[in-house]
Write a protein that holds these residues in place. Structure first.
Motif, mmCIF file in Angstrom:
data_model
loop_
_atom_site.group_PDB
_atom_site.id
_atom_site.type_symbol
_atom_site.label_atom_id
_atom_site.label_comp_id
_atom_site.label_asym_id
_atom_site.label_seq_id
_atom_site.Cartn_x
_atom_site.Cartn_y
_atom_site.Cartn_z
ATOM 1 N N PRO A 395 0.811 -1.216 0.000
ATOM 2 C CA PRO A 395 0.000 0.000 0.000
ATOM 3 C C PRO A 395 0.852 1.277 0.000
ATOM 4 N N ARG A 396 0.274 2.328 -0.588
ATOM 5 C CA ARG A 396 0.893 3.642 -0.532
ATOM 6 C C ARG A 396 0.503 4.262 0.807
ATOM 7 N N ARG A 594 -3.029 -4.483 5.756
ATOM 8 C CA ARG A 594 -4.393 -4.956 5.496
ATOM 9 C C ARG A 594 -4.929 -4.408 4.183
ATOM 10 N N ALA A 595 -4.379 -3.311 3.711
ATOM 11 C CA ALA A 595 -4.935 -2.651 2.527
ATOM 12 C C ALA A 595 -4.371 -3.249 1.245
ATOM 13 N N GLY A 596 -5.214 -3.335 0.240
ATOM 14 C CA GLY A 596 -4.751 -3.701 -1.095
ATOM 15 C C GLY A 596 -4.330 -5.140 -1.256
ATOM 16 N N GLU A 603 -4.230 1.845 -0.007
ATOM 17 C CA GLU A 603 -3.679 3.085 0.499
ATOM 18 C C GLU A 603 -3.878 3.115 2.004
ATOM 19 N N ALA A 604 -2.955 3.750 2.719
ATOM 20 C CA ALA A 604 -3.127 3.910 4.158
ATOM 21 C C ALA A 604 -2.868 5.359 4.537
ATOM 22 N N VAL A 605 -3.698 5.870 5.465
ATOM 23 C CA VAL A 605 -3.471 7.208 6.004
ATOM 24 C C VAL A 605 -3.103 7.037 7.469
ATOM 25 N N ALA A 620 5.720 3.509 7.747
ATOM 26 C CA ALA A 620 5.172 4.140 6.551
ATOM 27 C C ALA A 620 5.886 3.629 5.298
ATOM 28 N N ARG A 621 7.162 3.347 5.417
ATOM 29 C CA ARG A 621 7.902 2.810 4.260
ATOM 30 C C ARG A 621 7.917 1.291 4.243
ATOM 31 N N GLN A 622 7.292 0.639 5.236
ATOM 32 C CA GLN A 622 7.304 -0.825 5.369
ATOM 33 C C GLN A 622 8.752 -1.330 5.350
#
Ligand code: ADP
Ligand code: ZN
Ligand code: ZN
Length: 738
Positions: A395-396, A594-596, A603-605, A620-622
């Motif tokens: 995810p972004r 969990r996203a995508g 996407e994650a915020v 955030a960068r995994q």
């Protein structure tokens, strides 16, 4: 060692009763804890089998009254013997009594009777039976007549059904049994808690990275056989690697244990094992009764199942020929026991593996710093899966600075970016997960304008707010009064964070009135099947938005989810213990993951007051490696595990003053023991929760580089406590690297 403590019966009630025997000189070399021996027992000195649970030089009773061990039982080492040896390892390494350790590892029978299926079987041949029937008729014994008639039709009947359908009483059946007409048979029913839908799944071909990991692990098994750790990004398909390894073990005729954090939350994973291996698989879970668990253990011992899946306690499944222990989501906190013995399932699995010649494989997207450290040291072997299955993108992630939101006039709990993204998903018919990270939240105090958190000046952990506003450090006991403005920027917006999931659910409904919202937290999952209902409803698209606590970040595959909103990433960051950053990185990375997972990219915020913190940045960068490097330098700087070893001594008691005094005595005892000045002693301090059920709670920490030195200190302290009458009302528990 001249004497041996022996248990003669392994049942829950009997574990506390040991008997001491003399060890004859011819056995002194050979005898070890865990061995099965033959001992004279009771009046007629009948010979019985027992297990050695302790060897000692101190006689508990006068030697004249002690009997002698006759010999070591022939026929190899039983599974009980190996588990008793494991209990000894647990006692030595984590500090508990041997009884506590035995109760943890042994599949003990409780007095409650297992559910039985009883049948009535006809013993007579047809001719004899007809004669008997005529006899009953003559005597007007109608009940017996009815049962015998029925048995002539059907020579085997279900006991309970027969009683009700034929209107019989138990004495009737008993009398006929005594006459030799029939026999009452009973058979244990072993319930398998898995579905019987018969769906099967063939093994799919592994992709390149998965193949490399599986092959590499098999190679390691043929060689040094170190524990193996698979670090694989979320959605990389670690389970497929486990399945491949299990195939290998089952083909060798061996058995395997698969540890998972919590069945209710990982039901999908369990199903995948079941679909591959069918009836060879069974599960143990926390909602089972003692009796049901015992059933499962018995099935394993008898060879009726080959793979046992379950939480921490499944580690002690008494398989006769254990080949492999898998630990999925290795970083999970639930692998550490909260009660004595406070064992860690990873370390204990490795100990069991060594004792029984089994392999250990673990996996996680975010391995614990402890495990990764051991990979770097070469004690574990590391395998990495860098890509999601089918090269689906990760995810972004967008990091939103909540301080700026406030400055720019947005006082809502949702940032403007998150609001937009949620509206957008609703329009497109895609799903959103909103995650409130309250794990380990201990009431820290922070500034909403600049993000400053009030910390302990000695320990670099956040201070917790107690009643009356007093701020307390749970490591060293430092205290200070409440603050009314931020010490860094002077802003009056300082305080704790108090919003809960329910409040968030309401806010979402207000913001997006057309959205269908589900909530998952302790409240909504308390009822049986609570988890499963909510998860399957969401999976089937019955809701647009799922709001929840850390429960929602665990291993579900929801292909419809394309947005994950993390409401306050900081809450777990300031939990007031040295693992806070690690836990935060893990939670954030797993939540983002969990996203995508389906066709649409995710996407994650990520909303936070500390966008510059390395745990937030790395999540955030995994980027696991980056996080690990930063975290290790912090641990090294402050001598926290795994850079150093940490022993916590937890004390609790009904009287506060007496407890404080006892803690102080222990501290002084340790100072005296520590002649070389090699120990770092911190505290005593109130525990995170300083009173439970009217018992006060305190903790003392000891840091040292050498683990064995710490366990020796523990042994000496245990003796000191035993001999000192001031500790009678005080419970002391030891915890290592907690
Ligand atoms: P992880 O546990 O590493 O997060 P999973 O094991 O849940 O990942 O795999 C993610 C998804 O990819 C699952 O739906 C899984 O069925 C699928 N998958 C992974 N590897 C394969 C494979 N070799 N063949 C087919 N599907 C796979
Ligand atoms: Zn401030
Ligand atoms: Zn402190």
């Amino acid at each position: 060692m001249k004497y041996a403590d022996i248990i003669v019966d392994i049942t829950a009630e009997q574990l506390d009763r040991t008997f001491q025997y003399k060890v004859p000189p011819r056995l002194q070399q050979e005898l070890q804890v865990g061995m099965q021996v033959e001992v004279p027992f009771g009046n007629g000195s009948r010979v019985r089998k027992g297990y050695v649970i302790r060897l000692t030089d101190r006689a508990a009773i006068p030697e004249e009254r002690m009997k002698e061990i006759q010999g070591i039982s022939p026929g190899g080492v039983s599974v009980e013997s190996r588990l008793i040896a494991l209990a000894e390892w647990i006692r030595e390494n984590y500090g508990s009594t041997m009884i506590q350790a035995l109760k943890t590892v042994l599949p003990v029978k409780e007095k409650i009777r297992a559910k039985e299926e009883r049948t009535v079987a006809l013993l007579l041949g047809e001719e004899e039976a007809r004669e008997k029937l005529a006899f009953y008729q003559k005597k007007h014994q109608q009940a017996r007549e009815r049962l015998l008639e029925k048995l002539l039709e059907e020579p085997r009947l279900d006991y309970r059904k027969a009683l009700t359908q034929l209107n019989l009483t138990p004495p009737v059946v008993k009398a006929m049994e005594e006459q030799g007409v029939l026999r009452l048979e009973s058979r244990q029913i072993y319930r398998s808690p898995l579905p019987r839908d018969g769906q099967r799944e063939e093994a799919p071909p592994l992709n390149e990275e998965q193949t490399q990991a599986a092959e590499g692990i098999l190679e390691e098994w043929r060689g040094e056989n170190r524990p193996c750790l698979i670090r694989g990004v979320t959605g990389s398909g670690k389970t497929q690697v486990y399945l491949r390894l299990l195939e290998e073990i089952l083909a060798q005729g061996k058995q395997a244990i698969v540890l998972i954090p919590e069945i209710a939350l990982t039901y999908q994973t369990v199903l995948r094992f079941y679909r591959r291996f069918g009836d060879a698989v069974s599960v143990i879970h926390s909602r089972m009764s003692q009796g049901e668990r015992y059933d499962q253990f018995l099935r394993a011992k008898k060879g009726q199942v080959q793979v046992m899946i379950g939480p921490r306690s499944a580690l002690f499944t008494p398989f006769p020929n254990l080949g492999l222990i898998i630990i999925d989501e290795e970083h999970e906190g639930s692998y550490k026991s909260e009660n004595a013995p406070r064992y860690h399932a990873r370390e204990t699995a490795i100990a069991r593996g060594k004792l029984e010649g089994a392999h250990v494989v673990m996996g996680s997207a975010t391995p614990s710093v402890d495990a990764y450290y051991l990979c770097r040291q070469g004690a574990y072997r590391l395998f990495v899966l860098t890509q999601r299955y089918e090269k689906r993108p990760l995810p972004r992630v967008e990091v939103v600075d909540l301080r700026r939101e406030l400055k720019e006039g947005n006082r809502s709990i949702f940032s403007r970016r998150l609001q937009e993204a949620m509206e957008d998903r609703l329009k497109r018919g895609e799903q959103t997960m909103l995650f409130l990270n309250r794990r380990g939240y201990a009431g820290f105090v922070a500034c909403r304008s600049c993000g400053q958190v009030i910390k302990c000046p000695h320990c670099d952990v956040s201070l917790a707010e107690h009643r009356g506003g007093q701020l307390v450090c749970h490591y060293c006991g430092y205290q200070r009064p409440a603050v009314s403005s931020c010490p860094a920027c002077g802003s009056p917006y300082v305080g704790g964070f108090r919003a809960g999931t329910q409040q968030i659910e309401q806010l979402v409904k207000k913001l997006l009135p057309s959205a269908r919202v589900l909530r998952m937290d302790l409240d909504t999952t308390r009822k049986k099947e609570g988890h499963a209902k909510i998860l399957s409803a969401f999976a089937q698209g019955e809701a647009d938005i799922l709001v929840g606590t850390q429960m929602i970040v665990k291993g579900h595959d929801f292909p419809g989810v394309t947005l994950v909103g993390i409401l306050a990433a900081d809450l777990s960051l300031h939990a007031g213990d040295y693992r806070a950053a690690e836990r935060t990185f893990q939670l954030l990375t797993q939540a983002v993951g969990r996203a995508g997972r389906g066709r649409q990219p995710g996407e994650a915020v990520l909303q936070t007051y500390s966008p510059e913190h390395y745990a937030v940045q790395a999540a955030a960068r995994q980027d696991y490696e980056a996080f690990y490097e930063e975290e290790m330098s912090y641990r090294q700087l402050l001598s926290y595990p795994p850079a150093s070893q940490l022993m916590a001594i937890h004390g609790s008691g009904p009287e506060e003053e007496q407890l404080d005094l006892a803690m102080e005595y222990m501290r002084r005892f340790l100072v005296k023991l520590d002649r070389g000045g090699r120990l770092q002693i911190i505290g005593p301090a109130p525990e995170n929760i300083s009173r439970i059920n009217d018992r006060y709670r305190r903790v003392l920490y000891v840091k040292q580089e050498d683990y064995s030195l710490l366990t020796r200190m523990k042994d000496k302290l245990e003796q000191y406590i035993e001999m000192n009458s001031g500790f009678q009302k005080i419970a002391v528990q030891f915890e290592f690297n907690g």
